[in-house]
Design a protein around this motif. Structure first.
Motif, PDB file in Angstrom:
ATOM      1  N   ASP A 103       0.725  -1.135   0.086  1.00 55.71           N
ATOM      2  CA  ASP A 103      -0.237   0.065  -0.067  1.00 55.71           C
ATOM      3  C   ASP A 103       0.816   1.395  -0.057  1.00 55.71           C
ATOM      4  O   ASP A 103       2.026   1.133  -0.142  1.00 55.71           O
ATOM      5  N   ALA A 104       0.158   2.452   0.231  1.00 52.87           N
ATOM      6  CA  ALA A 104       1.160   3.422   0.205  1.00 52.87           C
ATOM      7  C   ALA A 104       2.105   3.572   1.329  1.00 52.87           C
ATOM      8  O   ALA A 104       3.386   4.176   0.745  1.00 52.87           O
TER       9      ALA A 104
ATOM     10  N   ALA B 250       4.812   0.520  -0.211  1.00 48.22           N
ATOM     11  CA  ALA B 250       5.402   0.583  -1.785  1.00 48.22           C
ATOM     12  C   ALA B 250       6.640   1.124  -2.029  1.00 48.22           C
ATOM     13  O   ALA B 250       7.601   0.742  -2.679  1.00 48.22           O
TER      14      ALA B 250
ATOM     15  N   SER C  22      -1.990  -1.750  -3.755  1.00 54.56           N
ATOM     16  CA  SER C  22      -2.873  -0.558  -4.002  1.00 54.56           C
ATOM     17  C   SER C  22      -2.280   0.228  -5.207  1.00 54.56           C
ATOM     18  O   SER C  22      -1.375  -0.372  -5.824  1.00 54.56           O
ATOM     19  N   SER C  23      -2.690   1.156  -5.423  1.00 52.60           N
ATOM     20  CA  SER C  23      -2.333   2.172  -6.427  1.00 52.60           C
ATOM     21  C   SER C  23      -1.064   2.458  -6.448  1.00 52.60           C
ATOM     22  O   SER C  23      -0.174   2.681  -7.655  1.00 52.60           O
ATOM     23  N   ALA C  24      -0.523   2.581  -5.475  1.00 53.05           N
ATOM     24  CA  ALA C  24       1.001   2.889  -4.920  1.00 53.05           C
ATOM     25  C   ALA C  24       1.753   1.843  -5.396  1.00 53.05           C
ATOM     26  O   ALA C  24       2.801   1.818  -6.146  1.00 53.05           O
TER      27      ALA C  24
ATOM     28  N   ARG D 284       2.136   1.641  -9.159  1.00 51.50           N
ATOM     29  CA  ARG D 284       2.953   2.616  -9.724  1.00 51.50           C
ATOM     30  C   ARG D 284       4.565   2.197  -9.553  1.00 51.50           C
ATOM     31  O   ARG D 284       4.933   1.980 -10.779  1.00 51.50           O
TER      32      ARG D 284
END
Length: 100
Positions: A21-22, A25, A53-55, A58
């Motif tokens: 997660d953020a 990551a 997650s999006s992090a 990335r």
């Protein structure tokens, strides 16, 4: 999140388990990218990853671009159904090499 890695000649194998997660990551990115000298392949083992997650996505995009720029390969191995579904929904499955 737990990370372990092993170099085998020009292959870096990275095992990630738990949740990305953020908060976690950046540590994953650092672990994967800190020493890529002589590495032509990265195998990212996600068999024990429960969530990304999006992090975390990335980070995968960054690693994909790094390896493509140096003519190498980046392979995602054994993602669970939940993580595979995230790859499908976000379109990551269209450009990542994913081996179930």
């Amino acid at each position: 999140m737990q990370i372990s890695k092993q170099k085998n000649n020009d292959v870096l194998v990275v095992n990630v388990s738990g949740r990305v997660d953020a908060n976690t990551a950046p540590a994953m990115e650092a672990a994967i990218t800190e020493d890529l000298d002589g590495i032509s392949q990265i195998h990212l083992e996600l068999g024990n990853l429960e969530y990304i997650s999006s992090a975390g996505l990335r980070v995968l995009l960054t690693v994909h671009k790094l390896m493509a720029a140096k003519g190498g390969s980046f392979i995602v191995l054994h993602p669970c159904d939940e993580v595979s579904e995230i790859f499908e929904m976000t379109g990551f499955s269209s450009f990542l090499v994913i081996e179930k």
